[in-house]
Motif scaffolding. Structure first.
Motif, PDB file in Angstrom:
ATOM      1  N   CYS A 125       0.831  -1.209   0.000  1.00  0.00           N
ATOM      2  CA  CYS A 125       0.000   0.000   0.000  1.00  0.00           C
ATOM      3  C   CYS A 125       0.863   1.255   0.000  1.00  0.00           C
ATOM      4  O   CYS A 125       1.869   1.321   0.721  1.00  0.00           O
ATOM      5  N   MET A 142      -2.124  -1.583  -3.749  1.00  0.00           N
ATOM      6  CA  MET A 142      -3.198  -0.745  -3.228  1.00  0.00           C
ATOM      7  C   MET A 142      -2.743   0.707  -3.095  1.00  0.00           C
ATOM      8  O   MET A 142      -2.417   1.168  -2.002  1.00  0.00           O
ATOM      9  N   ILE A 144      -3.572   4.546  -2.665  1.00  0.00           N
ATOM     10  CA  ILE A 144      -4.713   5.296  -2.133  1.00  0.00           C
ATOM     11  C   ILE A 144      -4.372   6.783  -2.158  1.00  0.00           C
ATOM     12  O   ILE A 144      -3.380   7.201  -1.561  1.00  0.00           O
ATOM     13  N   SER A 192     -12.473  -1.165   1.424  1.00  0.00           N
ATOM     14  CA  SER A 192     -13.121  -1.398   0.141  1.00  0.00           C
ATOM     15  C   SER A 192     -12.148  -1.981  -0.878  1.00  0.00           C
ATOM     16  O   SER A 192     -12.463  -2.947  -1.589  1.00  0.00           O
ATOM     17  N   LYS A 193     -10.950  -1.413  -0.956  1.00  0.00           N
ATOM     18  CA  LYS A 193      -9.953  -1.899  -1.911  1.00  0.00           C
ATOM     19  C   LYS A 193      -9.481  -3.311  -1.569  1.00  0.00           C
ATOM     20  O   LYS A 193      -8.983  -4.042  -2.447  1.00  0.00           O
ATOM     21  N   ASN A 219     -10.842   7.627  -5.455  1.00  0.00           N
ATOM     22  CA  ASN A 219     -10.243   6.294  -5.507  1.00  0.00           C
ATOM     23  C   ASN A 219     -11.110   5.272  -6.238  1.00  0.00           C
ATOM     24  O   ASN A 219     -10.799   4.079  -6.232  1.00  0.00           O
ATOM     25  N   VAL A 221     -14.009   3.973  -5.617  1.00  0.00           N
ATOM     26  CA  VAL A 221     -14.701   2.941  -4.839  1.00  0.00           C
ATOM     27  C   VAL A 221     -16.141   3.398  -4.619  1.00  0.00           C
ATOM     28  O   VAL A 221     -16.396   4.578  -4.389  1.00  0.00           O
TER      29      VAL A 221
END
Length: 310
Positions: A125, A142, A144, A192-193, A219, A221
């Motif tokens: 991430c 990931m 963000i 969510s990711k 993002n 989502v």
């Protein structure tokens, strides 16, 4: 300007320094208590800060005459503050305090204008803002993007990083997730990711709700629902959750944990942070009263995270 929080460890008081803008983090209403101490000594200021922290104060600023303490307006209880202070008695010591409303302003304004450098959490991430988009963001599973607007939660703070790191080590896929005190929405977006089926996020601050919605859109989502309110907003929900996230101060956690427990499915996990290691024991005890067991305790610069299971 020196800003510090206080905690108690092995009967010894010591300071924990942090970014003031991250604690007085939005346009929500705050009060300031101006403590005048005579004679002013570091030990007495430490004691007052610790006692005020027991009464719900979040942040402290040293002043020439003593210190200022800051608390959300709806959490202030003068009788509780006086009760917490009553045992601070020394020969020749006098102290007093006056409480007043703080001006409404965006305490993060300068920090928002500057932004923050990208933060990698493990190899999976990376968290960044629009001013510092990393060239290697696609190397992470990931990425963000978080653009903070009068809200807390960018990944720069230890509490946020610990919770994101914990979620990276879990199987969040198809979980229903509850994000309590969502701030920028970073924890909701991470969940969510990671494959969460749904995320319900709430915050007492309308700016945080809007910031969560904006960052979710940024993002890409689409399974996050954000609402304004406190824990009572979920008290009547029929929805039950597999994972509850709460990065809030200790006193609010202690008050809201029964509501969290009532919203959790059997076997659900509760991840708490936003407090110091000296406070972990009372949170673990409270969880035990609610039928939860502590699976994990982690600290970073004395900020602490707990993972509970119902």
């Amino acid at each position: 300007m020196q800003i510090y929080g206080k905690t108690l460890n092995n009967n010894r008081y010591f300071p924990i320094f942090f970014n003031f803008a991250l604690k007085i983090n939005s346009i929500m209403k705050y009060l300031v208590a101006k403590f005048i101490v005579n004679p002013k000594t570091e030990d007495v200021c430490d004691l007052i800060a610790w006692a005020a922290g027991e009464a719900g104060f979040e942040s402290f600023e040293e002043t020439p005459d003593g210190l200022n303490g800051y608390i959300q307006q709806q959490l202030y209880d003068e009788d509780l503050l006086k009760s917490c202070l009553q045992d601070i008695v020394f020969d020749g010591l006098s102290y007093s305090f006056e409480v007043s409303e703080m001006e409404d302003r965006n305490w993060n304004e300068t920090w928002e204008d500057i932004g923050f450098e990208p933060i990698a959490i493990g190899s999976q991430c990376i968290i960044f803002d629009a001013k510092h988009i990393p060239d290697n963001k696609d190397d992470f599973d990931m990425p963000i993007q978080i653009d903070a607007r009068q809200a807390f939660g960018t990944g720069t703070h230890e509490t946020t990083r610990m919770i994101v790191q914990q979620m990276l080590s879990m199987n969040v896929s198809e979980m229903d997730v509850l994000d309590c005190g969502c701030g920028t929405g970073i924890l909701s977006i991470a969940a969510s990711k990671l494959g969460a089926r749904s995320v319900f996020a709430y915050d007492i601050d309308a700016w945080s709700v809007r910031n969560t919605e904006l960052n979710a859109k940024t993002n890409d989502v689409h399974n996050i629902t954000a609402a304004e309110g406190d824990a009572s907003i979920i008290a009547g929900h029929e929805q039950k959750y597999d994972l509850v996230l709460a990065n809030i101060n200790r006193n609010i956690l202690l008050n809201d944990m029964p509501v969290f427990a009532s919203a959790m499915r059997h076997g659900a996990k509760l991840i708490l942070s936003g407090f110091y290691s000296a406070d972990a024991g009372m949170l673990i005890s409270k969880a035990g009263q609610l039928g939860m067991k502590c699976l994990k305790q982690t600290s970073d610069n004395d900020w602490t995270m707990l993972v509970m299971e119902l």
